[in-house]
Scaffold this active site. Structure first.
Site, short mmCIF file in Angstrom:
data_model
loop_
_atom_site.label_atom_id
_atom_site.label_comp_id
_atom_site.label_asym_id
_atom_site.label_seq_id
_atom_site.Cartn_x
_atom_site.Cartn_y
_atom_site.Cartn_z
N CYS A 105 -9.12 7.95 0.76
CA CYS A 105 -8.69 7.51 1.95
C CYS A 105 -8.03 8.49 2.81
O CYS A 105 -8.66 9.60 2.98
CB CYS A 105 -8.24 6.14 2.14
N HIS A 209 -11.71 3.16 -1.39
CA HIS A 209 -10.43 3.01 -1.99
C HIS A 209 -10.92 2.25 -3.46
O HIS A 209 -11.00 0.95 -3.72
CB HIS A 209 -9.52 1.71 -1.40
N GLU A 211 -9.42 2.32 -6.24
CA GLU A 211 -8.35 1.70 -6.88
C GLU A 211 -8.51 0.12 -6.64
O GLU A 211 -8.10 -0.54 -7.67
CB GLU A 211 -6.84 2.15 -6.48
#
Length: 240
Positions: A105, A209, A211
């Site tokens: 990001c 994102h 994660e």
């Protein structure tokens, strides 16, 4: 021994360092040893980077447009000058050492600015074409739009597909890239979603994102972290 992965942090208005747990969880699950990097360590960057086998640049506030020769436009969000200067210094030095980098990001944007590229300060106010909802209202582990992946790229080798679904939490985005970066992923509205370097062993930036998706079992997102940690493990072995 596990490779040591630096993880950058955000900072609040009252000076507290912040880091969402999913970044750390994803690194641990992929076999890395995360180390939290506070803002303000740029003066000791050489010593710090000698300790690390790779670095993850995380998401967060907007990047100061003065760093890519623009003045603030209407639509620019909150900026963190101390974080900007620290992360740009770390990114530039890492690129010189060829240690693995993953930018997420804001992290992809830091990589691009460090390489001499620029950004849209706010895609909704600067683009004169319809854009997708890049600040999704759905939970973080929900994939909300598609990314078309460049054939033969590092990202394509990780994803195993030419189109992937991702989540989205941004309003700044990459405008122009410069050497050594190339664009390897684009949303269906034309927004740049991934860049990578053909001149380094592993330098990958993604606008979404992974994660948040990886900790919920998304296989492409898991493989992004696994390949990053694998590259960091090679760096660790070379130091031994």
């Amino acid at each position: 021994m596990k490779p040591v992965i630096g993880v950058t942090t955000d900072i609040t208005r009252d000076g507290k360092h912040e880091l969402e747990k999913e970044y750390v969880q994803a690194i641990i699950r992929a076999g890395g040893l995360p180390v939290v990097i506070p803002i303000g360590v740029d003066e000791d960057a050489d010593q710090l980077l000698a300790m690390l086998d790779g670095l993850l640049f995380t998401g967060g506030n907007d990047i100061n447009p003065m760093l890519f020769d623009e003045e603030p436009r209407v639509g620019l969000g909150e900026v963190s000058p101390g974080r900007d200067s620290c992360e740009l210094e770390l990114a530039r030095r890492l690129l010189k050492t060829d240690k693995p980098i993953l930018g997420i990001c804001r992290g992809i944007q830091i990589l691009n600015v460090a390489g001499g590229g620029n950004l849209y300060q706010d895609i909704y106010k600067q683009l004169d074409k319809p854009v997708l909802q890049h600040q999704q209202k759905a939970p973080g582990d929900h994939a909300s739009h598609f990314v078309d992946v460049e054939n033969g790229s590092l990202l394509e080798s990780i994803a195993g597909n030419h189109r992937i679904k991702v989540n989205s939490y941004h309003h700044q985005s990459i405008k122009d890239v410069t050497y050594p970066f190339i664009v390897t992923g684009i949303a269906t509205d034309g927004i740049i979603e991934s860049i990578e370097s053909n001149e380094h062993r592993f330098v990958l930036g993604v606008q979404w994102h992974p994660e948040k998706l990886a900790v919920k079992g998304d296989t492409v997102s898991q493989r992004i972290f696994e390949r990053f940690i694998k590259a960091c493990a090679i760096e660790s072995d070379q130091k031994s």
